[in-house]
Design a protein around this motif. Sequence first.
Motif, PDB file in Angstrom:
ATOM      1  N   ASP A 173      -4.936 -47.845  12.147  1.00 34.00           N
ATOM      2  CA  ASP A 173      -4.736 -46.666  11.323  1.00 34.00           C
ATOM      3  C   ASP A 173      -4.754 -45.127  12.074  1.00 34.00           C
ATOM      4  OD1 ASP A 173      -7.414 -46.546  11.923  1.00 34.00           O
ATOM      5  OD2 ASP A 173      -8.131 -47.582  10.150  1.00 34.00           O
ATOM      6  N   GLU A 174      -5.078 -44.434  11.446  1.00 38.00           N
ATOM      7  CA  GLU A 174      -5.066 -42.992  12.035  1.00 38.00           C
ATOM      8  C   GLU A 174      -6.315 -42.721  12.909  1.00 38.00           C
ATOM      9  OE1 GLU A 174      -5.751 -38.157  10.695  1.00 38.00           O
ATOM     10  OE2 GLU A 174      -4.521 -39.628   9.295  1.00 38.00           O
ATOM     11  N   ALA A 175      -7.599 -43.365  12.513  1.00 36.54           N
ATOM     12  CA  ALA A 175      -8.813 -43.116  13.163  1.00 36.54           C
ATOM     13  C   ALA A 175      -8.893 -43.788  14.441  1.00 36.54           C
ATOM     14  CB  ALA A 175     -10.014 -43.837  12.048  1.00 36.54           C
ATOM     15  N   ALA A 176      -8.065 -45.056  14.437  1.00 36.27           N
ATOM     16  CA  ALA A 176      -8.006 -45.630  15.709  1.00 36.27           C
ATOM     17  C   ALA A 176      -7.134 -44.872  16.698  1.00 36.27           C
ATOM     18  CB  ALA A 176      -7.488 -47.227  15.448  1.00 36.27           C
ATOM     19  N   LEU A 177      -5.964 -44.416  16.121  1.00 35.45           N
ATOM     20  CA  LEU A 177      -5.202 -43.898  16.890  1.00 35.45           C
ATOM     21  C   LEU A 177      -5.895 -42.582  17.400  1.00 35.45           C
ATOM     22  CD1 LEU A 177      -1.939 -43.874  17.913  1.00 35.45           C
ATOM     23  CD2 LEU A 177      -1.507 -42.201  16.080  1.00 35.45           C
ATOM     24  N   ARG A 178      -6.397 -41.926  16.612  1.00 34.68           N
ATOM     25  CA  ARG A 178      -6.940 -40.785  17.407  1.00 34.68           C
ATOM     26  C   ARG A 178      -8.146 -40.968  18.361  1.00 34.68           C
ATOM     27  NH1 ARG A 178      -6.141 -35.915  14.957  1.00 34.68           N
ATOM     28  NH2 ARG A 178      -5.317 -35.694  12.901  1.00 34.68           N
ATOM     29  N   ALA A 179      -8.857 -42.093  17.915  1.00 38.77           N
ATOM     30  CA  ALA A 179      -9.949 -42.615  18.987  1.00 38.77           C
ATOM     31  C   ALA A 179      -9.324 -42.833  20.137  1.00 38.77           C
ATOM     32  CB  ALA A 179     -10.675 -43.868  18.333  1.00 38.77           C
ATOM     33  N   LEU A 180      -8.175 -43.554  20.158  1.00 36.48           N
ATOM     34  CA  LEU A 180      -7.486 -43.822  21.602  1.00 36.48           C
ATOM     35  C   LEU A 180      -6.986 -42.822  22.175  1.00 36.48           C
ATOM     36  CD1 LEU A 180      -6.052 -45.917  23.480  1.00 36.48           C
ATOM     37  CD2 LEU A 180      -4.105 -45.813  22.122  1.00 36.48           C
ATOM     38  N   ALA A 181      -6.579 -41.466  21.668  1.00 43.49           N
ATOM     39  CA  ALA A 181      -6.329 -40.358  22.000  1.00 43.49           C
ATOM     40  C   ALA A 181      -7.465 -39.656  22.984  1.00 43.49           C
ATOM     41  CB  ALA A 181      -5.442 -39.447  21.255  1.00 43.49           C
ATOM     42  N   GLU A 182      -8.425 -39.673  22.260  1.00 42.62           N
ATOM     43  CA  GLU A 182      -9.777 -39.020  22.793  1.00 42.62           C
ATOM     44  C   GLU A 182     -10.086 -40.011  24.002  1.00 42.62           C
ATOM     45  OE1 GLU A 182     -12.661 -36.654  23.577  1.00 42.62           O
ATOM     46  OE2 GLU A 182     -11.453 -36.420  22.428  1.00 42.62           O
ATOM     47  N   THR A 183     -10.177 -41.394  23.847  1.00 46.70           N
ATOM     48  CA  THR A 183     -10.313 -42.135  25.104  1.00 46.70           C
ATOM     49  C   THR A 183      -9.414 -41.839  26.321  1.00 46.70           C
ATOM     50  OG1 THR A 183     -11.375 -43.972  23.800  1.00 46.70           O
ATOM     51  CG2 THR A 183     -10.387 -44.358  26.062  1.00 46.70           C
TER      52      THR A 183
END
Length: 127
Positions: free
Chosen positions: A74-84
């Motif tokens: 989902d969007e939250a997982a994608l955003r978390a990956l981008a932050e990592t």
Amino acid sequence: MAAPRPAAVAGLVQYVVLRGDLARPPLAWPLGAVVAQGCHAALAASHTHSEHPDTRAYLEMGGAMRTVVLEAPDEAALRALAETLNQHSIDHALWMEQPENMPTCLALRPYPKDQVHQHLKKFKLLK
């Protein structure tokens, strides 16, 4: 700068991480629209980092290029990956679908697998 060694070039991979929820209800995007998001992100990452030696070597591989398409739930997982990836200074592009300004996909510039795999191993191949 010396040309990359053939073994180093062969180890290059471009990772593309698509949101899996785009294809499922309630969003239920058509397959072509989801694929287009991956294409946009991959091209954006390659263009933005076109001067990097790994990107240039990868693009020169032609039909031998290796791309791995993974799924973020989902969007939250994608955003978390981008932050990592940002925290670890890993070059990537987060594609934002317009006009909704919705993050749909993330693509890394081509990297040797061993440099980035640890940040992506929790994601499964897109099905």
